[in-house]
Write a protein that holds these residues in place. Structure first.
Motif, PDB file in Angstrom:
ATOM      1  N   MET A  41      10.800  37.858 -30.133  1.00  0.00           N
ATOM      2  CA  MET A  41      10.705  36.899 -29.042  1.00  0.00           C
ATOM      3  C   MET A  41       9.613  37.320 -28.070  1.00  0.00           C
ATOM      4  SD  MET A  41      14.660  35.956 -28.096  1.00  0.00           S
ATOM      5  CE  MET A  41      14.089  34.708 -26.933  1.00  0.00           C
ATOM      6  N   LEU A  42       8.959  36.329 -27.507  1.00  0.00           N
ATOM      7  CA  LEU A  42       7.906  36.576 -26.525  1.00  0.00           C
ATOM      8  C   LEU A  42       8.352  36.033 -25.172  1.00  0.00           C
ATOM      9  CD1 LEU A  42       4.975  37.303 -25.645  1.00  0.00           C
ATOM     10  CD2 LEU A  42       4.337  34.978 -26.332  1.00  0.00           C
ATOM     11  N   GLU A  43       8.389  36.908 -24.185  1.00  0.00           N
ATOM     12  CA  GLU A  43       8.594  36.485 -22.797  1.00  0.00           C
ATOM     13  C   GLU A  43       7.220  36.430 -22.145  1.00  0.00           C
ATOM     14  OE1 GLU A  43      11.432  38.094 -19.343  1.00  0.00           O
ATOM     15  OE2 GLU A  43       9.663  39.345 -19.685  1.00  0.00           O
ATOM     16  N   ALA A  44       6.871  35.286 -21.594  1.00  0.00           N
ATOM     17  CA  ALA A  44       5.537  35.137 -21.020  1.00  0.00           C
ATOM     18  C   ALA A  44       5.600  34.343 -19.727  1.00  0.00           C
ATOM     19  CB  ALA A  44       4.606  34.436 -22.008  1.00  0.00           C
ATOM     20  N   ILE A  45       4.658  34.650 -18.831  1.00  0.00           N
ATOM     21  CA  ILE A  45       4.481  33.905 -17.589  1.00  0.00           C
ATOM     22  C   ILE A  45       3.045  33.419 -17.563  1.00  0.00           C
ATOM     23  CG2 ILE A  45       4.393  34.061 -15.073  1.00  0.00           C
ATOM     24  CD1 ILE A  45       6.597  36.145 -15.252  1.00  0.00           C
ATOM     25  N   ALA A  46       2.878  32.117 -17.423  1.00  0.00           N
ATOM     26  CA  ALA A  46       1.544  31.521 -17.421  1.00  0.00           C
ATOM     27  C   ALA A  46       1.414  30.587 -16.230  1.00  0.00           C
ATOM     28  CB  ALA A  46       1.292  30.755 -18.714  1.00  0.00           C
ATOM     29  N   SER A  47       0.199  30.468 -15.724  1.00  0.00           N
ATOM     30  CA  SER A  47      -0.072  29.558 -14.616  1.00  0.00           C
ATOM     31  C   SER A  47      -0.756  28.307 -15.138  1.00  0.00           C
ATOM     32  CB  SER A  47      -0.936  30.251 -13.551  1.00  0.00           C
ATOM     33  OG  SER A  47      -2.066  30.870 -14.141  1.00  0.00           O
ATOM     34  N   GLN A  48      -1.046  27.377 -14.248  1.00  0.00           N
ATOM     35  CA  GLN A  48      -1.577  26.078 -14.641  1.00  0.00           C
ATOM     36  C   GLN A  48      -2.922  26.177 -15.344  1.00  0.00           C
ATOM     37  OE1 GLN A  48      -2.062  23.354 -11.376  1.00  0.00           O
ATOM     38  NE2 GLN A  48      -1.914  21.559 -12.681  1.00  0.00           N
ATOM     39  N   ASP A  49      -3.674  27.235 -15.038  1.00  0.00           N
ATOM     40  CA  ASP A  49      -4.982  27.422 -15.673  1.00  0.00           C
ATOM     41  C   ASP A  49      -4.871  28.090 -17.042  1.00  0.00           C
ATOM     42  OD1 ASP A  49      -4.126  29.828 -14.752  1.00  0.00           O
ATOM     43  OD2 ASP A  49      -6.000  30.425 -13.814  1.00  0.00           O
ATOM     44  N   LEU A  50      -3.627  28.258 -17.548  1.00  0.00           N
ATOM     45  CA  LEU A  50      -3.320  28.851 -18.857  1.00  0.00           C
ATOM     46  C   LEU A  50      -3.478  30.364 -18.878  1.00  0.00           C
ATOM     47  CD1 LEU A  50      -4.939  26.254 -21.297  1.00  0.00           C
ATOM     48  CD2 LEU A  50      -2.666  26.243 -20.287  1.00  0.00           C
ATOM     49  N   TRP A  51      -3.746  30.969 -17.727  1.00  0.00           N
ATOM     50  CA  TRP A  51      -3.831  32.438 -17.658  1.00  0.00           C
ATOM     51  C   TRP A  51      -2.431  33.016 -17.856  1.00  0.00           C
ATOM     52  CZ3 TRP A  51      -8.111  35.626 -16.832  1.00  0.00           C
ATOM     53  CH2 TRP A  51      -7.822  36.971 -16.580  1.00  0.00           C
ATOM     54  N   ILE A  52      -2.312  33.967 -18.771  1.00  0.00           N
ATOM     55  CA  ILE A  52      -1.029  34.612 -19.053  1.00  0.00           C
ATOM     56  C   ILE A  52      -0.939  35.872 -18.205  1.00  0.00           C
ATOM     57  CG2 ILE A  52       0.421  35.667 -20.831  1.00  0.00           C
ATOM     58  CD1 ILE A  52      -0.871  33.811 -22.858  1.00  0.00           C
ATOM     59  N   TRP A  53      -0.035  35.851 -17.230  1.00  0.00           N
ATOM     60  CA  TRP A  53       0.084  36.935 -16.257  1.00  0.00           C
ATOM     61  C   TRP A  53       0.991  38.058 -16.739  1.00  0.00           C
ATOM     62  CZ3 TRP A  53      -2.733  37.055 -11.814  1.00  0.00           C
ATOM     63  CH2 TRP A  53      -3.370  35.871 -11.439  1.00  0.00           C
ATOM     64  N   HIS A  54       1.928  37.725 -17.573  1.00  0.00           N
ATOM     65  CA  HIS A  54       2.897  38.727 -18.026  1.00  0.00           C
ATOM     66  C   HIS A  54       3.325  38.390 -19.440  1.00  0.00           C
ATOM     67  CE1 HIS A  54       6.635  41.104 -18.248  1.00  0.00           C
ATOM     68  NE2 HIS A  54       7.208  39.985 -18.669  1.00  0.00           N
ATOM     69  N   ALA A  55       3.473  39.422 -20.264  1.00  0.00           N
ATOM     70  CA  ALA A  55       3.972  39.226 -21.622  1.00  0.00           C
ATOM     71  C   ALA A  55       4.830  40.420 -22.010  1.00  0.00           C
ATOM     72  CB  ALA A  55       2.815  39.068 -22.604  1.00  0.00           C
ATOM     73  N   PHE A  56       5.967  40.123 -22.616  1.00  0.00           N
ATOM     74  CA  PHE A  56       6.872  41.163 -23.113  1.00  0.00           C
ATOM     75  C   PHE A  56       7.305  40.728 -24.496  1.00  0.00           C
ATOM     76  CE2 PHE A  56      11.407  42.657 -23.372  1.00  0.00           C
ATOM     77  CZ  PHE A  56      11.095  43.973 -23.643  1.00  0.00           C
ATOM     78  N   TYR A  57       6.937  41.523 -25.495  1.00  0.00           N
ATOM     79  CA  TYR A  57       7.158  41.113 -26.877  1.00  0.00           C
ATOM     80  C   TYR A  57       7.741  42.265 -27.678  1.00  0.00           C
ATOM     81  CZ  TYR A  57       6.223  39.354 -31.567  1.00  0.00           C
ATOM     82  OH  TYR A  57       6.351  38.937 -32.856  1.00  0.00           O
ATOM     83  N   GLY A  58       8.611  41.927 -28.616  1.00  0.00           N
ATOM     84  CA  GLY A  58       9.066  42.949 -29.559  1.00  0.00           C
ATOM     85  C   GLY A  58      10.563  43.089 -29.700  1.00  0.00           C
ATOM     86  N   MET A  59      11.363  42.377 -28.902  1.00  0.00           N
ATOM     87  CA  MET A  59      12.810  42.482 -29.061  1.00  0.00           C
ATOM     88  C   MET A  59      13.233  41.771 -30.346  1.00  0.00           C
ATOM     89  SD  MET A  59      14.633  42.105 -25.360  1.00  0.00           S
ATOM     90  CE  MET A  59      16.210  42.307 -26.196  1.00  0.00           C
ATOM     91  N   ALA A  60      13.971  42.485 -31.170  1.00  0.00           N
ATOM     92  CA  ALA A  60      14.387  41.943 -32.453  1.00  0.00           C
ATOM     93  C   ALA A  60      15.806  41.407 -32.374  1.00  0.00           C
ATOM     94  CB  ALA A  60      14.295  43.024 -33.527  1.00  0.00           C
ATOM     95  N   GLY A  61      16.167  40.607 -33.379  1.00  0.00           N
ATOM     96  CA  GLY A  61      17.532  40.116 -33.448  1.00  0.00           C
ATOM     97  C   GLY A  61      17.721  38.811 -32.709  1.00  0.00           C
ATOM     98  N   ALA A  62      18.991  38.417 -32.626  1.00  0.00           N
ATOM     99  CA  ALA A  62      19.346  37.165 -31.955  1.00  0.00           C
ATOM    100  C   ALA A  62      19.484  37.419 -30.462  1.00  0.00           C
ATOM    101  CB  ALA A  62      20.642  36.596 -32.528  1.00  0.00           C
ATOM    102  N   ASN A  63      18.522  36.970 -29.684  1.00  0.00           N
ATOM    103  CA  ASN A  63      18.525  37.182 -28.240  1.00  0.00           C
ATOM    104  C   ASN A  63      18.273  35.854 -27.533  1.00  0.00           C
ATOM    105  OD1 ASN A  63      18.544  40.278 -27.888  1.00  0.00           O
ATOM    106  ND2 ASN A  63      16.911  39.958 -29.371  1.00  0.00           N
TER     107      ASN A  63
END
Length: 206
Positions: free
Chosen positions: A1-23
């Motif tokens: 799963m990817l947790e991401a925060i993006a603004s209107q200009d499509l800039w991705i300010w934060h990303a957290f990736y790699g949690m496995a399984g059913a979350n």
């Protein structure tokens, strides 16, 4: 799963990736470093005024599963009048910026679209982060970024705790501020009144 925060200009300010399984989003949030700087009192202060009320910390638009924290602005489950309906539409529309950003990310880097079971988790994480970094680099090169990120992160840390007990006390205080339901409700109501005023002013002009 990817947790991401993006603004209107499509800039991705934060990303957290790699949690496995059913979350779900809450499981990911519990393991995410999203609020680490805020809890350590190292995050930049971004004061702003909404409907005549001043707030100190920024906020993120989130869907209904997220908790009622001061840093989340959620929509209403049921809209009971035109004001609530308009806020619900605007909030849900703005949240689609994350989907747009991820769609552009997939369009640019076809590797992210491909089946991934053959890769190890660390390899997948590096691929995802590399794609996000290059995505932001392209936006910056094309002068498409709305915010100067160098200015945002230029503020020095306000407090560097050298004693463990001081750090614990700071984290308890900031965690209480972060989870303040009253601030969450206040911000939600003031944002709703703020954007509804735009509708009223437009009606008066007509």
């Amino acid at each position: 799963m990817l947790e991401a925060i993006a603004s209107q200009d499509l800039w991705i300010w934060h990303a957290f990736y790699g949690m496995a399984g059913a979350n779900n989003d809450i499981n990911v949030l519990d393991n995410s470093p999203l609020f680490d700087d805020l809890l350590d009192d190292l995050a930049p202060v971004v004061p702003y005024v909404v409907n005549g009320v001043q707030y100190r910390n920024g906020y993120y638009l989130a869907d209904g599963i997220y908790p009622e924290w001061a840093s989340f602005v959620k929509s209403f489950t049921v809209a009971t009048d035109p004001k609530h309906t308009y806020f619900k539409q605007r909030q849900e529309s703005a949240r689609k910026d994350v989907e747009r950003a991820f769609g552009v990310l997939q369009g640019r880097w076809g590797l992210i679209q491909q089946p991934a079971r053959a890769y190890e988790v660390n390899t997948l994480r590096r691929i995802m982060y590399a794609g996000i970094i290059m995505h932001n680099m392209i936006l910056e090169d094309q002068n498409m970024s709305v915010v100067d990120w160098k200015h945002v992160y230029s503020n020095p840390a306000r407090s560097l705790q050298t004693v463990w007990i001081d750090r614990c006390q700071t984290q308890r205080r900031k965690a209480k501020e972060l989870r303040d339901k009253d601030t969450h409700i206040s911000l939600q109501q003031n944002l709703m009144n703020h954007i509804w005023r735009e509708v009223e002013e437009a009606s008066e002009e007509d």
